[in-house]
Enzyme design. Structure first.
Site, PDB file in Angstrom:
ATOM      1  CB  ILE A 168      -0.954   0.031   1.209  1.00 58.38           C
ATOM      2  CG1 ILE A 168      -0.176  -0.043   2.532  1.00 58.38           C
ATOM      3  CG2 ILE A 168      -1.982  -1.080   1.112  1.00 58.38           C
ATOM      4  CD1 ILE A 168      -1.033   0.179   3.767  1.00 58.38           C
ATOM      5  N   GLY A 169       2.173   1.137   0.002  1.00 56.85           N
ATOM      6  CA  GLY A 169       3.041   2.307  -0.018  1.00 56.85           C
ATOM      7  C   GLY A 169       4.490   1.922  -0.164  1.00 56.85           C
ATOM      8  CE  LYS A 203       9.439  -2.968  -2.712  1.00 57.15           C
ATOM      9  NZ  LYS A 203       9.498  -4.211  -3.529  1.00 57.15           N
ATOM     10  CE  LYS A 257       8.918   2.918   8.020  1.00 56.07           C
ATOM     11  NZ  LYS A 257       9.022   4.084   8.913  1.00 56.07           N
ATOM     12  CG  ASP A 299       5.514  11.082   2.741  1.00 50.38           C
ATOM     13  OD1 ASP A 299       5.407  11.893   1.803  1.00 50.38           O
ATOM     14  OD2 ASP A 299       5.294   9.872   2.601  1.00 50.38           O
TER      15      ASP A 299
END
Length: 340
Positions: free
Chosen positions: A30-31, A37, A72, A171
């Protein structure tokens, strides 16, 4: 490593994480960033019925529950600081002083073989970005609810900026703001992009122009990005919508400032905020009154201004609270007139 008052963190097995993500299959991703990642998946977590001691030792009986999490993964590139960043983030999140209702919490970690993984809560319906990109995503949000959302994000970001380590998120964008089951807003995965790359299409619209010049992230860089998010919530669209990009490669921010300055803000306000309804009392709750709107636009523009003139997040919170109070007060008077 973890000293002082710490939170209970689960230590997940790599095999469980691989099973949950189908061996880190791209469909679960998802990111991503240069060295990061993030995957969304379901994991079984063992939750302690009694909180840990300051040394982090578990006490009491354990109960098992299935939870949705954001996984993550840090990539430890040769010559990079992936390993150092992983342990810094783990230690930072482990202290109770960093916990906040408007910041996504760290649940646990995994450090096996060459894998460095942090597991975050993902108790959300969707990201703000998803809502903004949906045709009907924001239509039911009144001006009061949007101001509350802005305040929740602002309080989370202020908590980072005023914490002992004075953390810079780096971010802030609608994609890193999660909306929970009760629509509460939480800032996700801070630390994911300390060295911003903005490789995703459209993500450069959130970047502080001064960061692009200096290459150095500051707290006022977060303030700029937050200003973009404020206007996204106001307009009901993502800042990189083709509607804005065709007029300006920087997206919504410069267009919003121009509209405020020349008095044409009605060009970009979410039509759902000003449409008439059959019930006057509902309309008054949905529509921003002039005092509230002007206060909101002033602070949103201040966030997007020159770095030296930007407000601190605490100042932003104060202004948003005033904007909310203006609106609630007028709504209450409208309510009294309507029924009496």
């Amino acid at each position: 490593m973890l000293q002082g008052e710490t939170m209970v963190l689960s230590r997940f097995q790599l095999s469980d994480i691989e099973l949950a993500t189908n061996n880190f299959d791209a469909t679960y991703c998802i990111g991503l960033d240069t060295d990061i990642k993030v995957y969304k998946a379901g994991l079984d977590d063992f939750v302690n019925s009694i909180s840990s001691s300051t040394e982090g030792m578990n006490k009491g009986e354990l109960s098992k529950k299935h939870i949705t999490v954001a996984i993550k993964c840090t990539i430890n590139r040769k010559g990079g600081r992936g390993k150092q960043a992983f342990f810094e983030e783990l230690e930072m999140h482990s202290h109770t002083s960093y916990k906040h209702p408007n910041i996504v919490s760290l649940i646990g970690f995994c450090y096996e073989v060459d894998k460095m993984i942090l597991v975050y809560e993902h108790a959300s319906k969707s990201s703000l970005d998803d809502y903004l990109k949906s045709v009907d995503g924001m239509k039911n949000y009144t001006w009061t609810q949007r101001l509350h959302m802005c305040l929740e994000i602002a309080r989370g970001l202020n908590h980072l900026h005023t914490s002992p380590q004075r953390i810079i998120h780096g971010d802030i964008k609608s994609a890193t703001i999660l909306l929970g089951m009760n629509h509460e807003a939480k800032i996700a995965y801070y630390g994911i992009s300390k060295h911003r790359t903005n490789q995703e299409v459209g993500m450069e619209v959130y970047a502080d122009p001064e960061y692009e010049t200096t290459g150095k992230l500051e707290r006022h860089s977060d303030v700029y990005s937050f200003g973009v998010v404020l206007f996204e919530i106001f307009c009901g669209r993502v800042a990189y919508s083709p509607v804005y990009m065709k007029d300006n490669e920087k997206g919504l921010a410069p267009i919003a400032r121009m509209c405020v300055n020349d008095g044409s803000i009605e060009r970009i306000i979410d039509p759902k905020l000003i449409e008439e309804t059959d019930d006057d009392i509902l309309t008054s709750n949905r529509r921003p009154n002039n005092d509230s709107l002007n206060r909101f636009l002033k602070v949103a523009c201040q966030c997007l201004g020159e770095a030296a003139n930007r407000a601190t997040m605490q100042m932003v919170i104060n202004e948003l609270e005033i904007a909310l109070n203006f609106h609630v007060s007028q709504y209450f008077l409208h309510f009294l007139d309507y029924f009496f």
